[in-house]
Write a protein that holds these residues in place. Structure first.
Motif, short mmCIF file in Angstrom:
data_model
loop_
_atom_site.label_atom_id
_atom_site.label_comp_id
_atom_site.label_asym_id
_atom_site.label_seq_id
_atom_site.Cartn_x
_atom_site.Cartn_y
_atom_site.Cartn_z
N SER A 1 0.81 -1.22 0.00
CA SER A 1 0.00 0.00 0.00
C SER A 1 0.84 1.27 0.00
O SER A 1 0.29 2.37 -0.11
CB SER A 1 -0.93 0.01 1.23
OG SER A 1 -1.80 -1.10 1.21
N ASP B 1 3.15 -5.49 -6.84
CA ASP B 1 2.26 -6.62 -7.14
C ASP B 1 3.07 -7.90 -7.35
O ASP B 1 2.72 -8.97 -6.84
CB ASP B 1 1.43 -6.32 -8.39
CG ASP B 1 0.36 -5.27 -8.14
OD1 ASP B 1 0.06 -4.98 -6.97
OD2 ASP B 1 -0.17 -4.71 -9.13
N THR C 1 -8.40 1.83 -1.74
CA THR C 1 -9.46 0.83 -1.88
C THR C 1 -9.90 0.71 -3.33
O THR C 1 -10.10 -0.41 -3.83
CB THR C 1 -10.64 1.20 -0.97
OG1 THR C 1 -10.19 1.25 0.39
CG2 THR C 1 -11.75 0.18 -1.09
N ARG C 2 -10.04 1.86 -4.02
CA ARG C 2 -10.40 1.81 -5.44
C ARG C 2 -9.32 1.13 -6.27
O ARG C 2 -9.62 0.52 -7.30
CB ARG C 2 -10.65 3.23 -5.96
CG ARG C 2 -11.97 3.84 -5.50
CD ARG C 2 -12.32 5.06 -6.33
NE ARG C 2 -11.37 6.15 -6.14
CZ ARG C 2 -11.49 7.10 -5.22
NH1 ARG C 2 -12.53 7.10 -4.40
NH2 ARG C 2 -10.58 8.04 -5.10
N GLY D 1 -7.66 -1.41 -5.41
CA GLY D 1 -7.56 -2.83 -5.07
C GLY D 1 -6.72 -3.13 -3.86
O GLY D 1 -6.35 -4.29 -3.62
N ARG D 2 -6.42 -2.10 -3.06
CA ARG D 2 -5.66 -2.28 -1.82
C ARG D 2 -6.54 -1.81 -0.67
O ARG D 2 -6.45 -0.66 -0.26
CB ARG D 2 -4.35 -1.51 -1.88
CG ARG D 2 -3.30 -2.17 -2.77
CD ARG D 2 -2.20 -1.20 -3.12
NE ARG D 2 -1.01 -1.88 -3.60
CZ ARG D 2 -0.87 -2.41 -4.81
NH1 ARG D 2 -1.89 -2.34 -5.66
NH2 ARG D 2 0.25 -2.99 -5.17
#
Length: 419
Positions: A54, A117, A162-163, A165-166
């Motif tokens: 993050s 990733d 959050t948008r 993907g974390r």
């Protein structure tokens, strides 16, 4: 030295060098790793051990430059820049400031996301084979805030994470205290970064070294490199305190000392040392299950099985390893102000070490300028323990003759340092 000439000689037995050796052995290459000290040591030993998918911001950013200027005369600030008569330091700082723009930060975040990733996937795979050997855990990291402005900004960042993907969960002060009863009244709220986590860095380095040795790799400790022999555009031999080392290919993964190594070969590689500190305590009765980031103080509090570590601070000061009592006292004041319920604490070890930093905030992973058989793997600043697996894999692939993704190749190319 009495050993057979390896396919690859690696300078540095920190996480970058050992991860590269690990993946090279998987590919069948013979490997010798050279370490000037004893394992585990250096920044791979005393850091916070955070797994941070993050955290994608580069060190060079408008906010860090502003903070560095604000703390220029404050010897206990969380991010400081030491003035120096060394002209190379001034050139490095000039490039650092020029790269501290919103546009470059967006570009670097994209590169770090790709690396993060890949590295997270590799970390998870390594941990499956290691079991509990180095306390790998991904239960999240809780960031704590004392000021309203910082907390409001963190709420916006949590929405963006959050948008992307974390997942990041915002907690108010009451919810923080339900999770962490020993926090002080100054804490206004927190953000739980759910994909993140931690490992025990010293145990991780020791585990990696054991895997390399079991696979047939050689690790030569107390072996310092002091020179090199070149022939045209090839590195032929390293001069070490235990005799010459020859190999077909070489990796420079000596952390903050990698710039000096490159200079021995007549190559320029701007790597600046950023000193960091950690204090390791005996495990207190009150301790969080997840690492805590005290955002205003810029320090991490990492729980291990039998210890608690306070780590942080960035001093751009060259390879000056002096230990400041005022610095250590300031870190402990910040800790006990924000987490008073941890007291009393008993110190086990105080450590300082150097993080390798580049002027544009991105690591160097690639062939050294005009040396066809030398690969560089350094410059990860505070993200080294997390990005070590992807760095080792990329370096091993380069040494095997594979090509990197063009975008990563351009972004990580050490030759960009000469542009």
């Amino acid at each position: 030295m009495g050993t057979q000439k390896p396919d690859v000689a690696i300078v540095g037995a920190g996480v970058m060098g050992l991860m590269t050796a690990y993946y090279l052995r998987q590919q069948g290459a013979t490997v010798t790793v050279l370490e000037k000290g004893r394992l585990p040591a250096g920044s791979s030993y005393g850091n916070a051990g955070l797994i941070v998918p993050s955290h994608l911001q580069p060190l060079c950013s408008p906010g860090n430059v502003k903070e560095g200027v604000r703390h220029l005369l404050n010897s206990t600030g969380p991010f400081s820049i030491a003035l120096s008569a060394n002209p190379r330091r001034w050139v490095w700082l000039g490039r650092f400031v020029r790269h501290s723009t919103k546009g470059h930060v967006r570009y670097a975040v994209g590169i770090f996301k790709e690396l993060a990733d890949r590295s997270l996937e590799l970390h998870d795979a390594l941990a499956q084979g290691a079991g509990s050997a180095y306390e790998y855990d991904r239960s999240g990291i809780l960031c704590l805030y004392e000021t309203r402005n910082a907390f409001l900004a963190a709420i916006k960042d949590a929405e963006e994470l959050t948008r992307a993907g974390r997942p990041a969960r915002v907690l108010d002060a009451h919810e923080v205290r339900e999770r962490i009863p020993f926090v002080g009244r100054s804490i206004l709220g927190g953000v739980l970064q759910e994909p993140d986590g931690r490992l025990n860095p010293a145990a991780f380095v020791s585990w990696l070294a054991e895997q390399v040795r079991r696979a047939g790799g050689h690790i030569l400790e107390e072996t310092e490199v002091y020179g090199a022999t070149l022939a045209g555009f090839q590195l032929r031999e390293l001069k070490t305190t235990r005799g010459p080392v020859k190999a077909d290919q070489f990796v420079l993964a000596a952390g903050a000392w990698t710039g000096r190594l490159a200079a021995m070969m007549g190559r320029r590689l701007p790597v600046e040392a950023a000193k960091g500190f950690s204090i390791t305590y005996e495990k207190p009765a009150a301790a969080s299950c997840v690492p805590l980031l005290l955002e205003e103080a810029r320090v991490a509090v990492t729980p291990f099985a039998h210890a608690l570590r306070l780590a942080g601070v960035l001093e751009l000061c060259g390879l000056d390893d002096r230990l400041s009592a005022r610095r250590i006292e300031a870190m402990e004041r910040d800790l006990l102000r924000t987490l008073p319920g941890l007291a009393p604490l008993k110190v086990k070890e105080i450590w300082r070490g150097f993080r390798p930093c580049t002027p544009d905030g991105l690591p160097y992973i690639g062939r050294l300028q005009r040396l066809r058989n030398a690969v560089v793997a350094t410059g990860h600043a505070t993200k080294g323990i997390f990005l070590a697996p992807v760095t080792g894999r990329l370096s091993a692939d380069l040494l095997a003759g594979d090509s990197l993704d063009p975008l990563l190749c351009k972004a990580l190319d050490p030759q960009r340092a000469a542009r």
